[in-house]
Design an enzyme around this catalytic site. Structure first.
Site, PDB file in Angstrom:
ATOM      1  N   ARG A  68       0.846  -1.186   0.100  1.00 39.05           N
ATOM      2  CA  ARG A  68      -0.093  -0.085  -0.083  1.00 39.05           C
ATOM      3  C   ARG A  68       0.849   1.204   0.172  1.00 39.05           C
ATOM      4  NH1 ARG A  68      -4.878  -1.190  -1.929  1.00 39.05           N
ATOM      5  NH2 ARG A  68      -5.923  -2.534  -0.767  1.00 39.05           N
ATOM      6  N   GLU A 101      -8.409 -11.713  -6.830  1.00 36.73           N
ATOM      7  CA  GLU A 101      -7.117 -11.707  -5.740  1.00 36.73           C
ATOM      8  C   GLU A 101      -6.693 -12.933  -5.147  1.00 36.73           C
ATOM      9  OE1 GLU A 101      -7.836  -8.464  -3.042  1.00 36.73           O
ATOM     10  OE2 GLU A 101      -7.870  -6.833  -4.433  1.00 36.73           O
TER      11      GLU A 101
END
Length: 218
Positions: A68, A101
């Protein structure tokens, strides 16, 4: 003039947009406060989102370890994604994100918990689903950050300990793991997968639709 606590109408008397980007917009609202004052509030409009607490037959939670950029590190998270298409069904989006994912699909779905992530400045909200009866399915070729995504399976109790110890800090993952543990321990019935979601954000999608119409009209 005094009003009964909890009865004031916080009317937006004026608003202007400061920024409108790909996944969020910032606006400044002038809001009527109790006692006659008007105060400015910064509001970030954001897409709604969905996440999936996927629990396998061995009692493991399927997590992803993903980079992130805003925090500059990888975080353990639940599979999740944005509701960035007009009229998109949240459950369909959750099924898509789980497949994209993790390469997994699920036979049973229910609503685990809804979360307003930071209502002091943003309307961003997400719905976390519980998915069970997991099995493998086709997974599209990952791109960008997802090309480096690691899939991690943790026993539910270990995931709870990881959340409480600070190893799992992503808000969605913390909420999902703790909600799942509580629901199972107390045998709390969950909502059906198609339960109404009155708090689903729509302001940013409506904004993008207006911007698209304005470009088409030029």
């Amino acid at each position: 003039m005094t009003t009964t606590p909890g009865s004031h109408d916080f009317e937006t008397v004026a608003s202007r947009t400061v920024y409108s980007g790909a996944i969020l917009a910032l606006r400044l609202d002038q809001v009527a406060m109790p006692g006659g004052r008007v105060a400015e509030r910064e509001v970030i409009e954001h897409h709604g989102a969905v996440a999936v607490a996927a629990l396998d037959d061995d009692g493991n939670v399927v997590l992803i370890n993903q980079y992130r950029h805003p925090v500059g590190r990888r975080l353990l998270e639940l599979p999740a994604g944005l509701l960035d298409q007009p009229g998109e069904d949240p459950l369909a989006a959750a099924r898509r994100e789980l497949a994209e994912e993790t390469g997994l699909a699920a036979r049973e779905w229910s609503v685990l918990v809804d979360v307003a992530l930071s209502p002091g400045f943003t309307d961003e909200s997400l719905r976390i689903y519980l998915a069970t009866g997991l099995h493998e399915t086709d997974r599209p070729e990952p791109e960008l950050e997802e090309a480096d995504l690691e899939i991690v399976r943790l026993p539910l109790d270990a995931a709870v300990r990881a959340a409480l110890s600070g190893e799992i800090v992503n808000a969605t993952a913390v909420a999902g793991v703790l909600a799942l543990s509580t629901a199972r321990a107390r045998e709390v019935p969950l909502r059906p997968a198609d339960a109404p979601w009155p708090g689903m954000p729509t302001a940013f999608l409506r904004r993008k639709a207006r911007e698209h119409e304005a470009r088409d009209a030029e």
